[in-house]
Design a protein around this motif. Structure first.
Motif, PDB file in Angstrom:
ATOM      1  N   ALA A  99       0.902  -1.051   0.129  1.00 26.40           N
ATOM      2  CA  ALA A  99       0.026   0.087  -0.209  1.00 26.40           C
ATOM      3  C   ALA A  99       0.697   1.362   0.143  1.00 26.40           C
ATOM      4  O   ALA A  99       0.668   2.332  -0.788  1.00 26.40           O
ATOM      5  N   ILE A 100       1.876   1.290   0.725  1.00 25.92           N
ATOM      6  CA  ILE A 100       2.864   2.500   0.760  1.00 25.92           C
ATOM      7  C   ILE A 100       3.394   2.596  -0.665  1.00 25.92           C
ATOM      8  O   ILE A 100       3.591   3.839  -0.830  1.00 25.92           O
ATOM      9  N   LEU A 101       4.051   1.647  -1.072  1.00 25.45           N
ATOM     10  CA  LEU A 101       4.504   1.631  -2.537  1.00 25.45           C
ATOM     11  C   LEU A 101       3.718   2.176  -3.436  1.00 25.45           C
ATOM     12  O   LEU A 101       3.832   2.993  -4.357  1.00 25.45           O
ATOM     13  N   ASN A 102       2.644   1.766  -3.300  1.00 21.86           N
ATOM     14  CA  ASN A 102       1.408   2.018  -4.412  1.00 21.86           C
ATOM     15  C   ASN A 102       1.165   3.613  -4.263  1.00 21.86           C
ATOM     16  O   ASN A 102       0.857   4.155  -5.243  1.00 21.86           O
ATOM     17  N   LEU A 103       1.253   3.890  -3.049  1.00 17.52           N
ATOM     18  CA  LEU A 103       0.869   5.568  -2.404  1.00 17.52           C
ATOM     19  C   LEU A 103       1.741   6.073  -3.132  1.00 17.52           C
ATOM     20  O   LEU A 103       1.515   7.358  -3.892  1.00 17.52           O
ATOM     21  N   ILE A 104       3.258   5.725  -3.104  1.00 19.20           N
ATOM     22  CA  ILE A 104       4.286   6.894  -3.868  1.00 19.20           C
ATOM     23  C   ILE A 104       3.968   6.729  -5.498  1.00 19.20           C
ATOM     24  O   ILE A 104       4.300   7.719  -5.941  1.00 19.20           O
ATOM     25  N   VAL A 105       3.907   5.363  -5.721  1.00 15.35           N
ATOM     26  CA  VAL A 105       3.864   5.268  -7.385  1.00 15.35           C
ATOM     27  C   VAL A 105       2.535   6.296  -7.924  1.00 15.35           C
ATOM     28  O   VAL A 105       2.762   6.858  -8.820  1.00 15.35           O
ATOM     29  N   VAL A 106       1.380   5.972  -7.147  1.00 14.80           N
ATOM     30  CA  VAL A 106       0.455   6.723  -7.969  1.00 14.80           C
ATOM     31  C   VAL A 106       0.509   8.248  -7.778  1.00 14.80           C
ATOM     32  O   VAL A 106       0.028   9.187  -8.526  1.00 14.80           O
ATOM     33  N   THR A 107       1.046   8.802  -6.670  1.00 13.89           N
ATOM     34  CA  THR A 107       1.294  10.322  -6.460  1.00 13.89           C
ATOM     35  C   THR A 107       2.181  10.616  -7.519  1.00 13.89           C
ATOM     36  O   THR A 107       1.928  11.784  -8.157  1.00 13.89           O
ATOM     37  N   VAL A 108       3.058   9.889  -7.598  1.00 12.48           N
ATOM     38  CA  VAL A 108       4.098  10.555  -8.477  1.00 12.48           C
ATOM     39  C   VAL A 108       3.680  10.154  -9.876  1.00 12.48           C
ATOM     40  O   VAL A 108       3.953  11.370 -10.660  1.00 12.48           O
ATOM     41  N   LEU A 109       3.023   9.267 -10.272  1.00 13.27           N
ATOM     42  CA  LEU A 109       2.485   9.198 -11.548  1.00 13.27           C
ATOM     43  C   LEU A 109       1.411  10.489 -11.756  1.00 13.27           C
ATOM     44  O   LEU A 109       1.420  10.665 -12.955  1.00 13.27           O
ATOM     45  N   GLY A 110       0.458  10.563 -10.982  1.00 14.54           N
ATOM     46  CA  GLY A 110      -0.172  11.727 -11.037  1.00 14.54           C
ATOM     47  C   GLY A 110       0.358  13.015 -11.311  1.00 14.54           C
ATOM     48  O   GLY A 110       0.174  13.969 -12.220  1.00 14.54           O
ATOM     49  N   ALA A 111       1.551  13.292 -10.755  1.00 16.62           N
ATOM     50  CA  ALA A 111       2.164  14.535 -11.020  1.00 16.62           C
ATOM     51  C   ALA A 111       2.922  14.630 -12.441  1.00 16.62           C
ATOM     52  O   ALA A 111       2.771  15.712 -13.080  1.00 16.62           O
ATOM     53  N   VAL A 112       3.426  13.339 -12.900  1.00 19.15           N
ATOM     54  CA  VAL A 112       4.210  12.925 -14.416  1.00 19.15           C
ATOM     55  C   VAL A 112       3.026  13.356 -15.246  1.00 19.15           C
ATOM     56  O   VAL A 112       3.165  13.993 -16.196  1.00 19.15           O
ATOM     57  N   VAL A 113       1.758  12.762 -15.001  1.00 14.40           N
ATOM     58  CA  VAL A 113       0.769  12.840 -16.182  1.00 14.40           C
ATOM     59  C   VAL A 113       0.349  14.457 -16.313  1.00 14.40           C
ATOM     60  O   VAL A 113       0.085  14.922 -17.284  1.00 14.40           O
ATOM     61  N   ALA A 114       0.331  15.079 -15.131  1.00 14.76           N
ATOM     62  CA  ALA A 114       0.041  16.701 -15.014  1.00 14.76           C
ATOM     63  C   ALA A 114       1.071  17.390 -15.862  1.00 14.76           C
ATOM     64  O   ALA A 114       0.975  18.236 -16.614  1.00 14.76           O
TER      65      ALA A 114
END
Length: 134
Positions: A99-114
């Motif tokens: 869950a912590i790894l997913n939290l980091i990956v999804v947050t970074v992915l949202g920033a990258v997509v923006a």
């Protein structure tokens, strides 16, 4: 021979058209995208932990861990049992790590997509969005 009243009645049956506005989305705020992706990642983390625990309870209740222990003990002369490695504390720890790894990956992915969208807008001109009012 139509009268003025007939013409007015005919006009009143026509539906008035709704106003339409067409706008271009030319910028996504970086920090808003990061905050939104973080909230989505928190929801995904909660779903991950709950689903891991539920799967563990189902597997434990059906006796699959005991059957796997018997299978592994027949191959390893009883020295290796699966139940020593799989328990509720281990499942909770593993699900928390995932869950912590997913939290980091999804947050970074949202920033990258923006960021990628904001760069692509310079080439494409943005996303055309239409709005109507009823």
């Amino acid at each position: 021979m139509s009268t003025v009243a007939d013409k007015l009645a005919k006009k009143s049956t026509h539906k008035t058209s709704a106003k339409q506005v067409r706008l271009r989305l030319v910028y996504v705020d970086f920090w808003s995208a990061v905050k939104l992706s973080f909230l989505a990642a928190v929801a995904l983390a909660i779903v991950t932990v709950v689903s891991f625990v539920l799967v563990y309870f189902v597997v434990s209740a059906t006796g699959l861990i005991g059957q796997a222990d018997e299978l592994f003990s027949s191959f390893s002369d009883g020295s290796f049992t699966l139940s020593t490695f799989i328990g509720l504390p281990q499942v909770l720890a593993f699900s928390a790590i995932v869950a912590i790894l997913n939290l980091i990956v999804v947050t970074v992915l949202g920033a990258v997509v923006a960021g990628i969208y904001n760069l692509a807008v310079k080439v494409t001109g943005g996303l055309l969005v239409g709005f109507t009012s009823n």
